[in-house]
Design a protein around this motif. Structure first.
Motif, PDB file in Angstrom:
ATOM      1  N   THR A  18      53.236  48.324  40.831  1.00 36.93           N
ATOM      2  CA  THR A  18      52.398  49.485  40.548  1.00 36.93           C
ATOM      3  C   THR A  18      51.264  49.114  39.605  1.00 36.93           C
ATOM      4  O   THR A  18      50.108  49.502  39.819  1.00 36.93           O
ATOM      5  CB  THR A  18      53.242  50.627  39.936  1.00 36.93           C
ATOM      6  OG1 THR A  18      54.293  50.959  40.849  1.00 36.93           O
ATOM      7  CG2 THR A  18      52.399  51.854  39.649  1.00 36.93           C
ATOM      8  N   ALA A  19      51.578  48.355  38.574  1.00 38.33           N
ATOM      9  CA  ALA A  19      50.555  47.933  37.609  1.00 38.33           C
ATOM     10  C   ALA A  19      49.463  47.134  38.307  1.00 38.33           C
ATOM     11  O   ALA A  19      48.262  47.372  38.091  1.00 38.33           O
ATOM     12  CB  ALA A  19      51.187  47.120  36.485  1.00 38.33           C
ATOM     13  N   PHE A  20      49.850  46.212  39.147  1.00 36.85           N
ATOM     14  CA  PHE A  20      48.873  45.400  39.878  1.00 36.85           C
ATOM     15  C   PHE A  20      48.065  46.269  40.842  1.00 36.85           C
ATOM     16  O   PHE A  20      46.852  46.122  40.963  1.00 36.85           O
ATOM     17  CB  PHE A  20      49.591  44.271  40.631  1.00 36.85           C
ATOM     18  CG  PHE A  20      48.661  43.359  41.371  1.00 36.85           C
ATOM     19  CD1 PHE A  20      47.898  42.422  40.694  1.00 36.85           C
ATOM     20  CD2 PHE A  20      48.530  43.446  42.747  1.00 36.85           C
ATOM     21  CE1 PHE A  20      47.022  41.585  41.367  1.00 36.85           C
ATOM     22  CE2 PHE A  20      47.665  42.620  43.437  1.00 36.85           C
ATOM     23  CZ  PHE A  20      46.908  41.683  42.742  1.00 36.85           C
ATOM     24  N   ASP A  21      48.735  47.194  41.520  1.00 37.33           N
ATOM     25  CA  ASP A  21      48.071  48.081  42.463  1.00 37.33           C
ATOM     26  C   ASP A  21      47.034  48.958  41.769  1.00 37.33           C
ATOM     27  O   ASP A  21      45.909  49.087  42.240  1.00 37.33           O
ATOM     28  CB  ASP A  21      49.108  48.957  43.172  1.00 37.33           C
ATOM     29  CG  ASP A  21      48.482  49.899  44.171  1.00 37.33           C
ATOM     30  OD1 ASP A  21      47.872  49.402  45.140  1.00 37.33           O
ATOM     31  OD2 ASP A  21      48.578  51.133  43.986  1.00 37.33           O
ATOM     32  N   TYR A  22      47.393  49.567  40.644  1.00 30.76           N
ATOM     33  CA  TYR A  22      46.464  50.442  39.927  1.00 30.76           C
ATOM     34  C   TYR A  22      45.253  49.666  39.421  1.00 30.76           C
ATOM     35  O   TYR A  22      44.134  50.159  39.474  1.00 30.76           O
ATOM     36  CB  TYR A  22      47.168  51.139  38.764  1.00 30.76           C
ATOM     37  CG  TYR A  22      48.053  52.298  39.163  1.00 30.76           C
ATOM     38  CD1 TYR A  22      48.335  52.607  40.493  1.00 30.76           C
ATOM     39  CD2 TYR A  22      48.623  53.108  38.194  1.00 30.76           C
ATOM     40  CE1 TYR A  22      49.153  53.671  40.832  1.00 30.76           C
ATOM     41  CE2 TYR A  22      49.436  54.180  38.528  1.00 30.76           C
ATOM     42  CZ  TYR A  22      49.699  54.458  39.841  1.00 30.76           C
ATOM     43  OH  TYR A  22      50.503  55.512  40.178  1.00 30.76           O
ATOM     44  N   GLN A  23      45.480  48.459  38.946  1.00 28.52           N
ATOM     45  CA  GLN A  23      44.359  47.625  38.511  1.00 28.52           C
ATOM     46  C   GLN A  23      43.403  47.398  39.683  1.00 28.52           C
ATOM     47  O   GLN A  23      42.190  47.544  39.556  1.00 28.52           O
ATOM     48  CB  GLN A  23      44.871  46.286  37.980  1.00 28.52           C
ATOM     49  CG  GLN A  23      43.760  45.314  37.651  1.00 28.52           C
ATOM     50  CD  GLN A  23      44.238  43.878  37.505  1.00 28.52           C
ATOM     51  OE1 GLN A  23      45.413  43.580  37.636  1.00 28.52           O
ATOM     52  NE2 GLN A  23      43.315  42.989  37.244  1.00 28.52           N
ATOM     53  N   GLY A  24      43.953  47.057  40.832  1.00 26.27           N
ATOM     54  CA  GLY A  24      43.138  46.811  42.019  1.00 26.27           C
ATOM     55  C   GLY A  24      42.414  48.055  42.501  1.00 26.27           C
ATOM     56  O   GLY A  24      41.274  47.994  42.967  1.00 26.27           O
ATOM     57  N   ARG A  25      43.053  49.192  42.373  1.00 21.79           N
ATOM     58  CA  ARG A  25      42.412  50.440  42.810  1.00 21.79           C
ATOM     59  C   ARG A  25      41.203  50.786  41.940  1.00 21.79           C
ATOM     60  O   ARG A  25      40.192  51.268  42.442  1.00 21.79           O
ATOM     61  CB  ARG A  25      43.416  51.584  42.840  1.00 21.79           C
ATOM     62  CG  ARG A  25      44.398  51.391  43.969  1.00 21.79           C
ATOM     63  CD  ARG A  25      45.299  52.554  44.215  1.00 21.79           C
ATOM     64  NE  ARG A  25      46.313  52.176  45.181  1.00 21.79           N
ATOM     65  CZ  ARG A  25      46.147  52.188  46.499  1.00 21.79           C
ATOM     66  NH1 ARG A  25      44.992  52.555  47.026  1.00 21.79           N
ATOM     67  NH2 ARG A  25      47.127  51.837  47.309  1.00 21.79           N
ATOM     68  N   ILE A  26      41.303  50.524  40.649  1.00 21.43           N
ATOM     69  CA  ILE A  26      40.159  50.753  39.757  1.00 21.43           C
ATOM     70  C   ILE A  26      39.023  49.810  40.135  1.00 21.43           C
ATOM     71  O   ILE A  26      37.861  50.210  40.244  1.00 21.43           O
ATOM     72  CB  ILE A  26      40.555  50.574  38.276  1.00 21.43           C
ATOM     73  CG1 ILE A  26      41.583  51.629  37.852  1.00 21.43           C
ATOM     74  CG2 ILE A  26      39.333  50.578  37.373  1.00 21.43           C
ATOM     75  CD1 ILE A  26      41.095  53.063  37.903  1.00 21.43           C
ATOM     76  N   GLU A  27      39.374  48.571  40.384  1.00 21.37           N
ATOM     77  CA  GLU A  27      38.373  47.564  40.770  1.00 21.37           C
ATOM     78  C   GLU A  27      37.686  47.948  42.087  1.00 21.37           C
ATOM     79  O   GLU A  27      36.461  47.906  42.199  1.00 21.37           O
ATOM     80  CB  GLU A  27      39.068  46.210  40.899  1.00 21.37           C
ATOM     81  CG  GLU A  27      38.156  45.044  40.939  1.00 21.37           C
ATOM     82  CD  GLU A  27      38.926  43.729  40.832  1.00 21.37           C
ATOM     83  OE1 GLU A  27      38.289  42.749  40.466  1.00 21.37           O
ATOM     84  OE2 GLU A  27      40.149  43.688  41.109  1.00 21.37           O
ATOM     85  N   ARG A  28      38.478  48.362  43.091  1.00 24.48           N
ATOM     86  CA  ARG A  28      37.909  48.738  44.389  1.00 24.48           C
ATOM     87  C   ARG A  28      37.071  50.011  44.288  1.00 24.48           C
ATOM     88  O   ARG A  28      36.044  50.130  44.948  1.00 24.48           O
ATOM     89  CB  ARG A  28      39.021  48.898  45.436  1.00 24.48           C
ATOM     90  CG  ARG A  28      39.570  47.564  45.904  1.00 24.48           C
ATOM     91  CD  ARG A  28      40.512  47.706  47.082  1.00 24.48           C
ATOM     92  NE  ARG A  28      41.726  48.449  46.792  1.00 24.48           N
ATOM     93  CZ  ARG A  28      42.795  47.956  46.160  1.00 24.48           C
ATOM     94  NH1 ARG A  28      42.782  46.707  45.726  1.00 24.48           N
ATOM     95  NH2 ARG A  28      43.863  48.699  45.961  1.00 24.48           N
ATOM     96  N   LEU A  29      37.493  50.954  43.467  1.00 23.79           N
ATOM     97  CA  LEU A  29      36.722  52.181  43.274  1.00 23.79           C
ATOM     98  C   LEU A  29      35.346  51.852  42.702  1.00 23.79           C
ATOM     99  O   LEU A  29      34.325  52.368  43.177  1.00 23.79           O
ATOM    100  CB  LEU A  29      37.456  53.146  42.353  1.00 23.79           C
ATOM    101  CG  LEU A  29      36.677  54.407  41.999  1.00 23.79           C
ATOM    102  CD1 LEU A  29      36.732  55.412  43.137  1.00 23.79           C
ATOM    103  CD2 LEU A  29      37.199  55.021  40.735  1.00 23.79           C
ATOM    104  N   CYS A  30      35.326  50.995  41.705  1.00 23.77           N
ATOM    105  CA  CYS A  30      34.039  50.591  41.108  1.00 23.77           C
ATOM    106  C   CYS A  30      33.145  49.931  42.152  1.00 23.77           C
ATOM    107  O   CYS A  30      31.954  50.237  42.233  1.00 23.77           O
ATOM    108  CB  CYS A  30      34.261  49.647  39.931  1.00 23.77           C
ATOM    109  SG  CYS A  30      34.889  50.468  38.461  1.00 23.77           S
ATOM    110  N   ARG A  31      33.729  49.064  42.949  1.00 26.41           N
ATOM    111  CA  ARG A  31      32.952  48.375  43.983  1.00 26.41           C
ATOM    112  C   ARG A  31      32.441  49.380  45.024  1.00 26.41           C
ATOM    113  O   ARG A  31      31.281  49.347  45.403  1.00 26.41           O
ATOM    114  CB  ARG A  31      33.824  47.296  44.638  1.00 26.41           C
ATOM    115  CG  ARG A  31      33.070  46.245  45.342  1.00 26.41           C
ATOM    116  CD  ARG A  31      33.880  45.030  45.765  1.00 26.41           C
ATOM    117  NE  ARG A  31      35.254  45.283  46.162  1.00 26.41           N
ATOM    118  CZ  ARG A  31      36.322  44.814  45.489  1.00 26.41           C
ATOM    119  NH1 ARG A  31      36.169  44.098  44.404  1.00 26.41           N
ATOM    120  NH2 ARG A  31      37.535  45.066  45.920  1.00 26.41           N
TER     121      ARG A  31
END
Length: 89
Positions: A18-31
């Motif tokens: 979950t921690a890794f997923d949420y980090q990636g979701r923030i990154e993808r949202l910014c992109r």
């Protein structure tokens, strides 16, 4: 900063996946939105409501069982807990 967010989630008893997923979701949202991380941090209070149930980006916020929305909420909590932004309350 996003690695700090991931570590904060882990320290707050979130599962590693979950921690890794949420980090990636923030990154993808910014992109996706063309945001810098700094822009997201400075504007999270106005950006987050756009992804909530009645926001104009609610369909994106609802993706993957609302993981995008949850990631944004936890990111805001992370920022508040680290005194990077002030709590609205």
């Amino acid at each position: 900063m996003l690695k700090d967010f991931e570590n904060w989630l882990l320290n707050n008893n979130y599962r590693p996946t979950t921690a890794f997923d949420y980090q990636g979701r923030i990154e993808r949202l910014c992109r996706k939105e063309g945001y810098t991380l700094s822009h997201l941090i400075e504007n999270i209070t106005s950006i987050l409501p756009e992804y909530e149930i009645n926001g104009k980006q609610s369909a994106y916020g609802k993706r993957s069982h609302t993981s995008v929305r949850q990631a944004l909420r936890r990111f805001k909590m992370f920022l508040i807990s680290n005194n990077l932004i002030e709590s609205a309350n």
